[in-house]
Enzyme design. Structure first.
Site, PDB file in Angstrom:
ATOM      1  N   LYS A 145       1.005  -1.531   0.062  1.00 29.62           N
ATOM      2  CA  LYS A 145       0.330   0.131   0.064  1.00 29.62           C
ATOM      3  C   LYS A 145       0.771   1.171   0.039  1.00 29.62           C
ATOM      4  O   LYS A 145       1.406   1.896   1.424  1.00 29.62           O
ATOM      5  CB  LYS A 145      -0.451  -0.369   0.870  1.00 29.62           C
ATOM      6  CG  LYS A 145      -2.545   0.750   1.164  1.00 29.62           C
ATOM      7  CD  LYS A 145      -3.595   0.398   1.769  1.00 29.62           C
ATOM      8  CE  LYS A 145      -4.286   1.104   2.211  1.00 29.62           C
ATOM      9  NZ  LYS A 145      -5.363   1.295   0.856  1.00 29.62           N
ATOM     10  N   GLU A 177      -8.030  -5.189 -10.359  1.00 29.46           N
ATOM     11  CA  GLU A 177      -8.801  -5.225  -8.903  1.00 29.46           C
ATOM     12  C   GLU A 177      -9.193  -3.467  -8.908  1.00 29.46           C
ATOM     13  O   GLU A 177      -9.364  -2.972 -10.603  1.00 29.46           O
ATOM     14  CB  GLU A 177      -8.045  -4.096  -7.738  1.00 29.46           C
ATOM     15  CG  GLU A 177      -6.410  -3.620  -8.341  1.00 29.46           C
ATOM     16  CD  GLU A 177      -5.965  -3.999  -6.707  1.00 29.46           C
ATOM     17  OE1 GLU A 177      -6.658  -3.698  -6.164  1.00 29.46           O
ATOM     18  OE2 GLU A 177      -4.640  -3.418  -6.887  1.00 29.46           O
ATOM     19  N   LEU A 201      -4.080  -5.828  -4.223  1.00 32.84           N
ATOM     20  CA  LEU A 201      -3.745  -5.205  -2.624  1.00 32.84           C
ATOM     21  C   LEU A 201      -4.384  -6.273  -2.043  1.00 32.84           C
ATOM     22  O   LEU A 201      -5.638  -6.437  -2.983  1.00 32.84           O
ATOM     23  CB  LEU A 201      -3.627  -3.774  -3.009  1.00 32.84           C
ATOM     24  CG  LEU A 201      -3.858  -3.539  -1.142  1.00 32.84           C
ATOM     25  CD1 LEU A 201      -2.474  -2.671  -0.848  1.00 32.84           C
ATOM     26  CD2 LEU A 201      -4.997  -2.727  -0.911  1.00 32.84           C
TER      27      LEU A 201
HETATM   28  N1  PLP Z   1      -7.057  -2.436  -4.272  1.00 28.84           N
HETATM   29  C1  PLP Z   1      -6.552  -0.711  -4.175  1.00 28.84           C
HETATM   30  C2  PLP Z   1      -5.970   0.016  -5.268  1.00 28.84           C
HETATM   31  C3  PLP Z   1      -6.621   0.114  -2.741  1.00 28.84           C
HETATM   32  O1  PLP Z   1      -6.548   1.429  -2.915  1.00 28.84           O
HETATM   33  C4  PLP Z   1      -7.747  -0.209  -1.841  1.00 28.84           C
HETATM   34  C5  PLP Z   1      -8.271   0.647  -0.649  1.00 28.84           C
HETATM   35  O2  PLP Z   1      -7.341   1.524  -1.138  1.00 28.84           O
HETATM   36  C6  PLP Z   1      -8.415  -1.016  -1.655  1.00 28.84           C
HETATM   37  C7  PLP Z   1      -8.061  -2.452  -3.037  1.00 28.84           C
HETATM   38  C8  PLP Z   1      -9.314  -2.187  -0.830  1.00 28.84           C
HETATM   39  O3  PLP Z   1      -8.534  -2.130  -0.084  1.00 28.84           O
HETATM   40  P1  PLP Z   1      -9.620  -2.110   1.693  1.00 28.84           P
HETATM   41  O4  PLP Z   1     -10.245  -3.697   1.739  1.00 28.84           O
HETATM   42  O5  PLP Z   1      -8.345  -2.541   3.003  1.00 28.84           O
HETATM   43  O6  PLP Z   1      -9.663  -0.825   1.905  1.00 28.84           O
END
Ligand code: PLP
Length: 285
Positions: A145, A177, A201
């Site tokens: 992240k 995604e 992610l």
């Molecule tokens: N994928 C990306 C690229 C993201 O930036 C995020 C959230 O910011 C997610 C997936 C979703 O992650 P989470 O469920 O942990 O919020």
């Protein structure tokens, strides 16, 4: 009021000062995590903290605070929120404050930023999203992240300019995604979602969805799927910490999903239990 925090100092968000030599300014050199908070409770706190330390480790960024101290600071910030209001609790560690040089110092402490910003709430599970597709032009660190989010911002902007809620990214034919969310599908009774390699992610909400699907007795398959499979899915589900489950009803203006509403609502009801039990009231249904 929205608050900011920089290395222990808390102030209204726009009054917090960051040194220009913080490597976040020159290189976006840092990692972050974020989740929702309500009445001092931080949603899925353990999972977000675990991912944050994993992101730090993968990029060799020094730990700004040990886990106990970080938890205390996050709870201190969450406690600043007004009663019965929803907030996004966001935190990042930036590698160092140092003169601008690409190679980074290895013995300089990292900096901790935290923000608490008011939100309207968790997105309702039944409100559909409209999305666009967008070529995934990101680098190969998508499992981390990081603060380097320009390709994601461009994709989100393309969605906004098309009056849509999100962009679904793809590398050629393969769906990866969303620009700031994960995307999964229901097809013939199975829950299918991209595997957690370096193209996506590992979303905490994605993990919640996988758990909810299994609790509903649905087979979970972690594999790559194509744009054609996306368009042909029984249901398409976007997930993120602030929009834990959003069905998609249009991709590039074309009607999609809506073919397995009962299965979808079973997943939603198990997911709601997971979230409601943390906040102690029925905030999701
Ligand atoms: N994928 C990306 C690229 C993201 O930036 C995020 C959230 O910011 C997610 C997936 C979703 O992650 P989470 O469920 O942990 O919020």
């Amino acid at each position: 009021m929205d608050y900011g925090y920089y290395n222990g100092e808390i102030a209204p968000i726009n009054e917090v000062k960051i040194p220009l030599n913080d490597r976040v300014v020159y290189f976006g050199d840092g990692v972050y995590d974020a989740t929702m908070a309500y009445n001092g409770t931080i949603l899925d706190m353990d999972a977000h903290i675990e991912r944050f330390y994993s992101s730090l480790g993968k990029l060799r960024i020094p730990v700004p605070l040990d886990e106990r101290a970080l938890r205390a600071e996050l709870l201190r910030m969450a406690a600043l929120g007004e009663k019965d209001s929803w907030y996004m609790l966001y935190w990042s560690a930036t590698r160092a404050t140092a003169p601008r040089r690409h190679a980074f110092p290895v013995d300089t402490p990292s900096n901790l930023i935290i923000t608490l910003t008011e939100q309207s709430g968790l997105r309702d599970f039944t409100t559909p999203m409209q999305v666009v597709t967008y070529e995934d032009k990101r680098f190969e660190y998508c499992d981390i992240k990081t603060l380097n989010l320009i390709p994601s911002c461009l994709a989100a902007q393309a969605a906004a300019e098309a009056d849509c809620d999100e962009a679904i990214l793809h590398r050629g034919d393969i769906v990866t995604e969303g620009s700031h969310s994960n995307v999964s599908i229901l097809k013939d009774g199975s829950f299918i979602t991209a595997p957690t390699d370096y193209w996506i992610l590992p979303g905490i909400a994605r993990q919640n969805l996988i758990r909810a699907a299994r609790e509903a007795g649905i087979t979970v398959v972690e594999r790559h799927y194509t744009l054609a499979e996306l368009l042909d899915a029984d249901e398409i589900i976007m997930s993120s910490s602030s929009a834990q489950l959003s069905p998609v009803n249009a991709v590039d203006g074309r009607a999609v999903g809506g073919k397995a509403p009962e299965l979808l609502s079973e997943v939603a009801s198990h997911l709601a239990q997971h979230i409601n039990s943390q906040f102690g009231f029925e905030c999701c249904r």
